[in-house]
Write a protein that holds these residues in place. Structure first.
Motif, PDB file in Angstrom:
ATOM      1  N   GLY A 139      -0.973   1.018   3.417  1.00 23.20           N
ATOM      2  CA  GLY A 139       0.084   1.799   2.795  1.00 23.20           C
ATOM      3  C   GLY A 139       0.162   3.189   3.392  1.00 23.20           C
ATOM      4  N   VAL A 140       0.659   4.130   2.600  1.00 26.89           N
ATOM      5  CA  VAL A 140       0.867   5.501   3.054  1.00 26.89           C
ATOM      6  C   VAL A 140       0.113   6.441   2.124  1.00 26.89           C
ATOM      7  CG1 VAL A 140       3.118   4.911   3.998  1.00 26.89           C
ATOM      8  CG2 VAL A 140       2.978   5.793   1.680  1.00 26.89           C
ATOM      9  N   PRO A 141      -0.168   7.670   2.584  1.00 30.01           N
ATOM     10  CA  PRO A 141      -0.915   8.612   1.750  1.00 30.01           C
ATOM     11  C   PRO A 141      -0.315   8.775   0.364  1.00 30.01           C
ATOM     12  CG  PRO A 141      -0.762   9.463   3.971  1.00 30.01           C
ATOM     13  CD  PRO A 141       0.100   8.227   3.924  1.00 30.01           C
ATOM     14  N   GLY A 142      -1.161   8.583  -0.633  1.00 22.72           N
ATOM     15  CA  GLY A 142      -0.740   8.705  -2.015  1.00 22.72           C
ATOM     16  C   GLY A 142      -0.295   7.413  -2.654  1.00 22.72           C
ATOM     17  N   GLU A 143      -0.102   6.365  -1.854  1.00 24.38           N
ATOM     18  CA  GLU A 143       0.389   5.097  -2.378  1.00 24.38           C
ATOM     19  C   GLU A 143      -0.784   4.185  -2.718  1.00 24.38           C
ATOM     20  OE1 GLU A 143       3.947   2.451  -0.844  1.00 24.38           O
ATOM     21  OE2 GLU A 143       2.150   1.992   0.312  1.00 24.38           O
ATOM     22  N   HIS A 144      -0.930   3.833  -3.980  1.00 21.25           N
ATOM     23  CA  HIS A 144      -1.978   2.910  -4.436  1.00 21.25           C
ATOM     24  C   HIS A 144      -3.350   3.344  -3.934  1.00 21.25           C
ATOM     25  CE1 HIS A 144       1.408   0.515  -5.622  1.00 21.25           C
ATOM     26  NE2 HIS A 144       1.751   0.247  -4.374  1.00 21.25           N
ATOM     27  N   ASN A 177      -0.189   2.422   7.024  1.00 18.59           N
ATOM     28  CA  ASN A 177      -1.376   2.365   7.861  1.00 18.59           C
ATOM     29  C   ASN A 177      -2.412   1.464   7.216  1.00 18.59           C
ATOM     30  OD1 ASN A 177      -1.112   4.663  10.111  1.00 18.59           O
ATOM     31  ND2 ASN A 177      -0.141   5.377   8.230  1.00 18.59           N
ATOM     32  N   ASP A 178      -3.281   0.882   8.030  1.00 13.60           N
ATOM     33  CA  ASP A 178      -4.286  -0.033   7.489  1.00 13.60           C
ATOM     34  C   ASP A 178      -5.274   0.690   6.585  1.00 13.60           C
ATOM     35  OD1 ASP A 178      -4.014  -2.854   8.956  1.00 13.60           O
ATOM     36  OD2 ASP A 178      -3.433  -1.272  10.337  1.00 13.60           O
ATOM     37  N   ILE A 179      -5.692   1.885   6.992  1.00 12.76           N
ATOM     38  CA  ILE A 179      -6.533   2.743   6.153  1.00 12.76           C
ATOM     39  C   ILE A 179      -5.992   4.165   6.269  1.00 12.76           C
ATOM     40  CG2 ILE A 179      -8.854   3.622   5.694  1.00 12.76           C
ATOM     41  CD1 ILE A 179      -9.997   1.196   7.110  1.00 12.76           C
ATOM     42  N   TRP A 180      -5.843   4.837   5.150  1.00 14.61           N
ATOM     43  CA  TRP A 180      -5.423   6.239   5.184  1.00 14.61           C
ATOM     44  C   TRP A 180      -6.394   7.114   4.408  1.00 14.61           C
ATOM     45  CZ3 TRP A 180      -4.617   8.291   0.398  1.00 14.61           C
ATOM     46  CH2 TRP A 180      -4.190   7.433  -0.641  1.00 14.61           C
ATOM     47  N   LEU A 181      -6.592   8.323   4.924  1.00 13.98           N
ATOM     48  CA  LEU A 181      -7.348   9.374   4.256  1.00 13.98           C
ATOM     49  C   LEU A 181      -6.403  10.556   4.063  1.00 13.98           C
ATOM     50  CD1 LEU A 181     -10.611   9.394   6.405  1.00 13.98           C
ATOM     51  CD2 LEU A 181     -10.452   8.632   4.040  1.00 13.98           C
TER      52      LEU A 181
END
Length: 524
Positions: free
Chosen positions: A257-262, A239-243
């Protein structure tokens, strides 16, 4: 006006406007008055339901002749501006939407973005009826928890769109259609294992994206994930932005990226919403600019070439905390299939339509079950499947049996429970094989041996449109009925590493040979 045939050229609506203004005023006329007059008429379809159209959308079959009869095609841009946009690689018109029905081999594709993946029983019936009336009589579930209708016939775009609006499946404005890309767990607010309930946050974010027009400039593919730490969650779609909830009081966040990635950092729960929109406000003015590699900026990954995550995080309007060694817990494999107990003691029933396609009778039956057992609510999942929430314990077994009878898969013991395909040669000119038909043959072959294989992706070409990331097993079509077979994790072997699908197990094999290769790999 004669309808445009399958072989006639497609003009985006802005080119249609330029053509119309030139025909109305001549090459030396201003063209502005004629275009404005057409646009005003185009924005007011018959039986207008307080829906306004803007310049970012339009039906794909705009005619480019003197009298346009496609009222849902908003036509406002000057031709020179559009041509410049197309040369810069504007892909907005290649991505289907509710108002933007794009051409494919089997007809037009209309994609309906469902707010947080929700669909009512009444809306499901409307979808079934509209698909049968104007396109192919089956609904496709997508890997972003949306649905789409394929095979939309020439001349029936406007009737389909009007029907979708009448069913309450459209946002308040056409510009808001593209930004309904907020990904959440299909068990949002129901999962007893969630770290925190992000339902209110997700609804507020979606409402602001739809209502504040400055965000309508975002790409139709720009996506935001809001993750409450649920055990049933998609954590492999970038995703472009993840929370992502770290605990009840903090959210980690990151980009492309995905939750927890970088992870770029963490903010307090009460600061999560304003942080997200501050980041969007920093991003939106850069849309259309070129980054350091000369790429047009439409997604967050393009901006990351100019600004690293730490630089982007500095635009948060609050203190950004380090995440330390935090990692997002792995979700439950195949947790979207079968019965899951909710936090209130009732059940969610997850069911998979084979290959993501819901036939008309399946959709009508699903709507009836939703009305009887889940308060009329259906949830779509990012695994191209559906869920019925709030089913009582007394009704759960009968409801699951009814779903099976309709043709849904409700137990994770069949290969088709986790098989993904693109449209293949039956629906896409790039497809080299009929992936849908071949997937059914592959699953029958494997299941006949008594051991299912999960995570199989059949793709008609190397673009791999149906899978955002390589699957455990990928079958890449070479010709009708013949595939290269790949397995993850990827190796460093020349062309396989370049293809990104992993280690190549077999080249140009039949479906029967592919099934044997997969079974051998599973046993090994």
């Amino acid at each position: 006006m004669a309808p445009r045939g399958r072989n006639q050229p497609w003009l985006p609506p802005q080119l249609c406007a330029a053509s119309l203004s030139q025909r109305a005023t001549g090459p030396k006329g201003s063209g502005k008055a004629a275009t404005t007059a057409l646009t005003r008429e185009a924005r007011k379809p018959a039986g207008d339901r307080e829906l306004w159209l803007d310049a970012s959308v339009g039906a794909y079959r705009c005619c480019g002749v003197a009298r346009c009869q496609h009222p849902f095609a908003a036509t406002v841009f000057a031709g020179a501006d559009l041509i410049a946009d197309l040369k810069r690689g504007d892909r907005r018109f290649a991505c289907p939407g509710l108002y933007r029905i794009v051409p494919s081999l089997d007809g037009g594709i209309c994609r309906i973005k469902l707010p947080l993946g929700r669909l009512s029983g009444a809306q499901a019936r409307a979808l079934a009826r509209l698909a049968a009336a104007h396109g192919l009589p089956e609904i496709e579930a997508t890997n972003r928890a949306n649905v789409q209708i394929r095979g939309v016939r020439d001349g029936e775009d406007d009737a389909l769109i009007a029907g979708l609006i009448e069913a309450g499946l459209a946002p308040k404005s056409s510009g808001a259609d593209d930004v309904r890309n907020v990904m959440v767990s299909p068990m949002l607010g129901l999962d007893p294992t969630a770290i925190t309930d992000v339902s209110d946050l997700a609804r507020r974010v979606l409402a602001r994206l739809e209502n504040e027009t400055r965000y309508h400039a975002l790409s139709p593919k720009f996506s935001i994930q809001i993750d409450g730490g649920e055990d049933v969650a998609m954590t492999s779609h970038p995703n472009d932005i993840w929370l992502s909830a770290m605990d009840s009081g903090r959210f980690a966040f990151g980009f492309a990226g995905v939750p927890g990635e970088h992870a770029a950092g963490a903010v307090a729960r009460d600061d999560a919403e304003r942080t997200l929109f501050a980041l969007l406000d920093h991003f939106t003015p850069k849309i259309g600019n070129l980054n350091a590699k000369g790429e047009k900026i439409t997604r967050m990954r393009h901006l990351l070439l100019d600004e690293n995550p730490a630089a982007l995080a500095s635009h948060a309007p609050c203190a950004v905390m380090p995440v330390g060694d935090w990692r997002r817990d792995e979700p439950m494999p195949l947790g979207h299939i079968g019965a899951r107990r909710q936090s209130d003691g009732r059940f969610v029933l997850g069911a998979v339509p084979p290959l993501g396609r819901v036939r008309q009778e399946m959709m009508l039956g699903l709507a009836d079950l939703a009305d009887r057992f889940s308060g009329g609510e259906i949830r779509l999942t990012p695994w191209q499947s559906v869920m019925l929430p709030n089913v009582t314990e007394e009704s759960a077994e009968d409801t699951a049996a009814a779903l099976e009878e309709l043709g849904f898969i409700t137990r994770p013991d069949r290969t088709l429970a986790a098989t993904l395909t693109c449209a293949g040669s039956a629906g896409c000119k790039s497809g080299l094989a009929d992936t849908k038909a071949d997937a059914l043959l592959l699953a029958d072959e494997i299941d006949g041996w008594g051991t299912p294989v999960f995570g199989v992706h059949l793709t008609g070409c190397a673009k791999s449109c149906a899978a955002p990331r390589p699957a455990p097993y990928t079958l890449l079509a070479q010709s009708p009925g013949h595939y290269d077979v790949f397995s993850q994790p990827a190796t460093s072997l020349g062309d396989t590493a370049k293809a990104g699908f992993g280690e190549r197990l077999g080249h140009d094999v039949t479906i029967e040979q592919a099934a044997r290769l997969l079974m051998q790999r599973e046993k090994a």
